[in-house]
Design a protein around this motif. Structure first.
Motif, short mmCIF file in Angstrom:
data_model
loop_
_atom_site.label_atom_id
_atom_site.label_comp_id
_atom_site.label_asym_id
_atom_site.label_seq_id
_atom_site.Cartn_x
_atom_site.Cartn_y
_atom_site.Cartn_z
N THR A 43 -17.58 1.88 -20.48
CA THR A 43 -16.49 2.86 -20.57
C THR A 43 -16.15 3.39 -19.18
N SER A 44 -14.89 3.76 -19.03
CA SER A 44 -14.46 4.34 -17.75
C SER A 44 -13.11 5.04 -17.96
N ASN A 45 -12.82 6.01 -17.08
CA ASN A 45 -11.51 6.66 -17.05
C ASN A 45 -10.73 6.13 -15.85
N TYR A 46 -9.46 5.90 -16.09
CA TYR A 46 -8.63 5.31 -15.03
C TYR A 46 -7.29 6.05 -14.97
N GLN A 47 -6.87 6.37 -13.73
CA GLN A 47 -5.58 7.02 -13.50
C GLN A 47 -4.58 5.96 -13.03
N THR A 48 -3.55 5.74 -13.82
CA THR A 48 -2.55 4.73 -13.43
C THR A 48 -1.71 5.24 -12.26
N PRO A 49 -1.14 4.35 -11.47
CA PRO A 49 -0.31 4.79 -10.33
C PRO A 49 0.89 5.61 -10.81
N GLY A 50 1.29 6.56 -9.96
CA GLY A 50 2.44 7.38 -10.28
C GLY A 50 3.72 6.84 -9.69
N CYS A 51 4.80 7.49 -10.04
CA CYS A 51 6.11 7.05 -9.56
C CYS A 51 6.28 7.30 -8.07
N ILE A 52 5.30 7.94 -7.44
CA ILE A 52 5.36 8.11 -6.00
C ILE A 52 5.25 6.77 -5.28
N ALA A 88 -0.01 4.38 -0.68
CA ALA A 88 0.64 4.38 -1.98
C ALA A 88 2.11 4.01 -1.84
N GLU A 89 2.74 4.42 -0.74
CA GLU A 89 4.14 4.11 -0.54
C GLU A 89 4.35 2.62 -0.30
N ASN A 90 3.46 2.02 0.46
CA ASN A 90 3.68 0.66 0.93
C ASN A 90 3.06 -0.41 0.04
N THR A 91 2.13 -0.05 -0.87
CA THR A 91 1.43 -1.04 -1.68
C THR A 91 2.38 -1.68 -2.69
#
Length: 533
Positions: A163-172, A19-22
């Motif tokens: 239909t689907s649920n999706y979690q967007t990336p966080g500020c991390i 997550a840090e490097n993407t």
């Protein structure tokens, strides 16, 4: 179990690093693209969509949607001016009955956002029966947002949708933290001056053209300010400041944020590993005889009472352990003695604090030596009940109790010791409290033998002194006697010599027919001699 935890930790760290490097794909403007040969365009959202239609037999027997994927992208207009969008890529089997697609997203507290994509009649007739791809990236979302996504056909056929649920990336995510304004917190680094109790804080990657706030706070559910705060003006060339603290607690953190509405905040805690700073602030209520302690920071630990031994160990008192939480701990009815301590345990580490080490004792054992024996008195500043026992020392320095009595003390009580006190100890423990330490008072070694030696040595010393005095007197008398005897002998010698001298002179006078004047002492004798002639 340890292997499982290690694996989970490794996966978590790997995911965190990813997550840090993407880095996310960049777009300059949002758009909708379709498969080659399929003409499509985006229309405005309709507020009141028509009711769904009943699907045909062919639509019921075949799958319309073959593959749908969702991914985040960033729409950027410049440095630190990016927004987070969703890219929805749908693969479907086209028919003349399908005029387009509807992509809608909705999240908690947000209105529904729909993208309506229509196909031209010519292109959909030409590509009917084929699988086509529709790609749309115009759905704007926020970081760390839970989004419900629905993809339907236009017109809508009942039961045919995805239909689907999706979690967007966080500020991390590093990419968002550097480029999306609502994620830009700035980076904090610090230099600690323990002597002056100061923190020099440097700020980098802060939101440009905005003032930056800094403060010290105690972190719990929220970070509660300590009063130390400052600002770094946007005009300052050097983005640094100094904040002073009073105690280096593990929950003391530096918090920074940009001067914008709902700005995200960043926190760093310089002393997070200094748990030993938490075990202070122990107080004692003498009226309630209660020991009180409250953690300055939330911590997972246990606290209990223990008895300090001569070898430095602290033995736990039964039924005294309590779990540490955010509230105050109270140990009711405690006997304040220097040997009574508190033990704190966090993880595999333990710390011992003795609040009565330099305090006033509520009671004490007073021993006075008089006339070869010891008087023992139990003195207490408060009415209390004690258990008193006499014990003997063993080879391993422990005290094996021989007997125990209960004594009630209002002010002071004399204790009568039975048997010899030589090599023995007195064990005293308060009984009218919940928590008390055992106090051991050991008497002087061989006190009774010392008393017997006193009665033997004293007469011997007197006798020896008498002998010395008698010898001195006899020596003095002998000296006087010898001196007088010598004087008498000297007198006798002088008298004999005088008689001989007088006789010689008399004879000399007679032979020479001379008349001489003789000494008076010889005249009587000389007369006698003259008459005899």
């Amino acid at each position: 179990m340890r292997i499982l935890w290690t694996s989970l930790l490794t996966v978590f760290c790997w995911c965190f690093t990813e997550a840090e490097n993407t880095k996310l794909d960049r777009i300059e403007r949002c758009q909708t693209t379709c498969s080659q040969g399929l003409s499509c365009r985006t229309k405005g959202e309709y507020w009141f969509p028509p009711a769904c239609l009943e699907p045909t037999a062919d639509q019921q027997n075949t799958s319309v949607f073959h593959n749908i994927s969702v991914s985040p992208v960033m729409k950027c207009e410049g440095k630190q001016k990016c927004k987070l969008n969703l890219r929805v890529k749908a693969v479907l089997e086209l028919s003349e009955l399908i005029h387009g697609l509807s992509i809608c997203t909705i999240s908690a507290g947000m209105m529904r956002n729909c993208q309506k994509i229509s196909f031209t009649k010519t292109s959909r007739t030409k590509m009917s029966g084929l699988q086509v791809t529709v790609d749309n990236d115009c759905t704007e979302v926020s970081p760390s947002q839970q989004v419900h996504i629905t993809v339907k056909t236009i017109p809508e056929y009942c039961g045919i949708k995805w239909t689907s649920n999706y979690q967007t990336p966080g500020c991390i995510m590093e990419d968002l933290r550097r480029n999306v304004p609502e994620c830009i917190t700035g980076r904090l680094s610090y230099i600690t001056n323990l002597e002056k109790k100061e923190l020099r804080i440097n700020v980098s990657d802060m939101l440009e053209n905005h003032t930056y706030h800094l403060r010290l706070c105690h972190k719990d559910y929220i970070c509660v300010g300590t009063g130390a705060s400052t600002q770094i003006k946007k005009e300052q060339s050097v983005k640094s400041a100094i904040l002073r603290y009073s105690q280096p607690l593990p929950c003391l953190c530096i918090e920074g944020w940009s001067a914008v509405v709902d700005a995200p905040r960043v926190q760093v805690c310089p002393f997070k590993d200094r748990l030993e700073e938490l075990w202070s602030g122990i107080t004692f209520d003498p009226l309630e005889e209660a020991l009180l302690w409250e953690p300055a920071c939330p911590v997972t630990a246990t606290a209990g009472l223990c008895e300090k031994r001569e070898d430095g160990t602290c033995a736990d008192l039964p039924r005294s352990s309590q779990n540490v939480s955010r509230g105050k701990l109270t140990f009711a009815k405690v006997d304040p003695r220097p040997q009574l301590c508190m033990k704190f345990t966090a993880g595999s580490q333990s710390w011992v604090r003795c609040p009565f080490r330099d305090g006033i004792k509520a009671w004490d054992v007073v021993v006075t030596s008089r006339q070869g024996h010891q008087d023992v008195q139990l003195v207490s500043q408060v009415p209390a009940t004690f258990s008193v026992g006499l014990c003997g020392r063993s080879a391993n320095a422990t005290c094996q109790e021989d007997a125990r009595n209960v004594v009630r003390v209002l002010n002071a009580t004399n204790l009568t010791l039975t048997g010899k006190a030589c090599s023995s100890c007195l064990q005293v423990k308060r009984q009218d409290v919940n928590y008390a330490a055992t106090v051991v008072h050991c008497f002087e070694q061989c006190s009774q033998e010392s008393q017997d030696w006193t009665w033997f040595v004293l007469p011997a010393a007197i006798c020896l002194s008498g002998i010395i005095i008698i010898n001195l007197v006899l020596h003095l008398l002998l000296t006087v006697y010898q001196r007088r005897k010598k004087e008498r002998q000297l007198k006798q010698t002088d008298s004999t010599l005088d008689s001989v001298a007088c006789t010689t002179q008399t004879q000399h006078v007679l032979r020479g027919s001379l008349f001489l004047t003789v000494p008076p002492q010889c005249r009587s004798k000389e007369k006698v001699n003259l008459i005899s002639k």
